[in-house]
Write an enzyme that holds these catalytic residues in place. Sequence first.
Site, PDB file in Angstrom:
ATOM      1  N   ASN A  17       0.845  -1.126  -0.051  1.00  0.00           N
ATOM      2  CA  ASN A  17       0.070   0.119  -0.049  1.00  0.00           C
ATOM      3  C   ASN A  17       1.115   1.250   0.123  1.00  0.00           C
ATOM      4  OD1 ASN A  17      -2.629   1.431   0.484  1.00  0.00           O
ATOM      5  ND2 ASN A  17      -1.417   2.348   2.289  1.00  0.00           N
ATOM      6  N   TYR A  68       0.204  10.260   3.913  1.00  0.00           N
ATOM      7  CA  TYR A  68      -0.228  10.715   5.372  1.00  0.00           C
ATOM      8  C   TYR A  68       0.805  11.898   5.702  1.00  0.00           C
ATOM      9  CZ  TYR A  68      -1.884   5.962   4.630  1.00  0.00           C
ATOM     10  OH  TYR A  68      -2.680   4.797   4.101  1.00  0.00           O
ATOM     11  N   ARG A  69       0.197  12.800   6.264  1.00  0.00           N
ATOM     12  CA  ARG A  69       1.207  13.942   7.003  1.00  0.00           C
ATOM     13  C   ARG A  69       1.972  13.441   7.996  1.00  0.00           C
ATOM     14  NH1 ARG A  69      -3.871  16.436  10.053  1.00  0.00           N
ATOM     15  NH2 ARG A  69      -3.116  16.059  12.283  1.00  0.00           N
ATOM     16  N   TRP A  84      -1.651   8.017  10.809  1.00  0.00           N
ATOM     17  CA  TRP A  84      -2.530   6.860  10.035  1.00  0.00           C
ATOM     18  C   TRP A  84      -4.128   6.928  10.873  1.00  0.00           C
ATOM     19  CZ3 TRP A  84       1.859   2.764  10.670  1.00  0.00           C
ATOM     20  CH2 TRP A  84       2.461   2.854   9.347  1.00  0.00           C
ATOM     21  N   GLU A 122      -1.080   1.540  -5.916  1.00  0.00           N
ATOM     22  CA  GLU A 122      -0.466   2.864  -6.456  1.00  0.00           C
ATOM     23  C   GLU A 122       0.367   2.819  -7.750  1.00  0.00           C
ATOM     24  OE1 GLU A 122      -2.873   3.132  -2.982  1.00  0.00           O
ATOM     25  OE2 GLU A 122      -0.946   1.939  -3.195  1.00  0.00           O
ATOM     26  N   ASP A 142      -5.215  21.884   8.371  1.00  0.00           N
ATOM     27  CA  ASP A 142      -5.639  20.894   7.502  1.00  0.00           C
ATOM     28  C   ASP A 142      -6.432  21.271   6.141  1.00  0.00           C
ATOM     29  OD1 ASP A 142      -5.460  18.086   6.700  1.00  0.00           O
ATOM     30  OD2 ASP A 142      -5.747  17.706   8.764  1.00  0.00           O
TER      31      ASP A 142
END
Length: 616
Positions: free
Chosen positions: A169, A173-174, A187, A235, A285
Amino acid sequence: MAFPDIQSFMHLLEQRGELLRVSTPVSSELEITEIADRLVKKGGPAVVFEQVRGSEFPVVMGLMGTRERTALALGVPDLNDLAAKVRHLIDLKGSGGMLGMLGNLPKLRDAMNLPPRRVRSAPVQEVVWRGDEVDLSRIPVLKCWPLDGGPFVTLPLVITRDPETGERNMGMYRMQVMSKNTTGMHWQRHKTGTRHLEKARQKGERLPVAVAIGGDPALIYAATAPLPPIPGLDEFALAGYLRGQRYPVVKGVTVDLDVPANAEFILEGYVDPQEDWVVEGPFGDHTGFYTLPDLYPLFHVTAVTMRRQPVYPATIVGRPPMEDAYLIEASERLFLPAAQLILPEIVDYHMPPAGVAHNLVVVSIRKEFPGQAYKVANGLFGLGQMMFAKVIIVVDEHVKVHDMDAVWREVSQKAVPGRDTLTTRGPIDVLDHSSRGWGYGGKLVIDATTKRPEEIGSNVSSRDAQAADVSPETFVPHVSTELPEFEGVLVQRQTPDGYWLVALNKTRAGQAQELAEAFAAHPAARGVRHLLICDEATDVADLGDVWWTILNNVDPERDVCPVTSQGGTLLAWDGARKLPEEGFVREWPPKIVMDEQIQRRVDARWHLYGLPERWR
């Protein structure tokens, strides 16, 4: 056109006048954000900051900061062409005997190009830091907004492998930098990385992690795409399909994971599921609000690999429109054929910037029977990450879903509050601060299609109903010249299509509900379909700002309700801040606003950056 790496794409943009360079020294703390934010909001170019204080590496921003640059990055003339590309792949037909199968060979060849290609050496491993050499402070990671808890990596491609199945995967994710060799790992509960970490915990193992920064722009996009759970489709495969060639990967130097061979940087390491989680945040965000501090896993960096002369790519998220709006639109176009495969009456759909992805979905349909709008909305709620959608508006097929002025007119004219609105519950994005519970809240469906007799309580026979659509009762919007006063109301206005916009400085519990009842009972409510109550920081002259505030600040089951008014029924949207006295136990986050001192500094230095005045 294929771009083997970020720097190749930068070169093309520079040739086209779509990338400029700033040689003046700048700070990675807020200054770069303010410049990049102005550029993206005004449709300006990508920008390379060649001298970032405290770092030897340049920063590039805004590579996909317009619709046109995003299409160019993904190798298509226009983002709409992504739908045709996917429709071509999934339309495999087995009929027609041997000739029919031979006709599918080009498509099958495309599909065979999906798996990544392993290489032995890679540009991204030309320089390697190990052990004590690892120092993330040497990389120009940005502190984007004033209240951020620290610097955050904002374009990380986080790679993990399922400890049980071995499936790979990659997600975005920041990552907040915590020390020279650790970061937070954001996560969320619905993310694949969380499932991988839980499986590692059950097996009593650390979870190996690799984080790529840079690479082919198509891979950066792919890390954000909501891929369906299809075996073999990940991906790397999506990026390979978009490029028409297998994506090059190389094995990490300290982790047994394949990483993009053409990235700028790779952070290698692990997350230990037995460790206590750490406080991460706040972070400005993509919702345009800060997400408040919370506990997340800690990522330990064991090695950093990079090119000899790397560039650090970054993005910023915040009050829309931002660069992520174009990535969201790319996903819309890419997955439209899949949605139509399951719900064939769908003509088009759109997630406008004001809805920051999940808060608003507009879908147009070919309507053939009563209740079809709700059938489609419920179907969408069950499709992958569409489960996070908060408000779904369904319109007729002729309505252009990207024309939000037209959509809101359809809503006011064809959706009678209470009759044509339906509230339900379900999963909500964990970043939603207004939901009734963490990751759980209300949802709203608005049926703005032309109504059939059965949908408006008509006595017209079923045979007549099949022959022609029946319009809703006549709705005559009205703009009042005398608007009522009410405690805390700072500014208000009405629009010609039936919306009443109010900025409320809320100071006590129940104030918004009292306002809704008082305004609904006033003569000015005649001809109003929607009363939009916003917070005091909302510009009611800007409908985009109004809807961005409303959609962020409502749990539809709690905050959106029909109210009897002078004109029949209006829908009151309570988008004001919720208080503890009202049973809201979580802290209400602030909107993202840049420090005035930074704004003045950028104004004063704009001529030094060498950027055109029109983007100031």
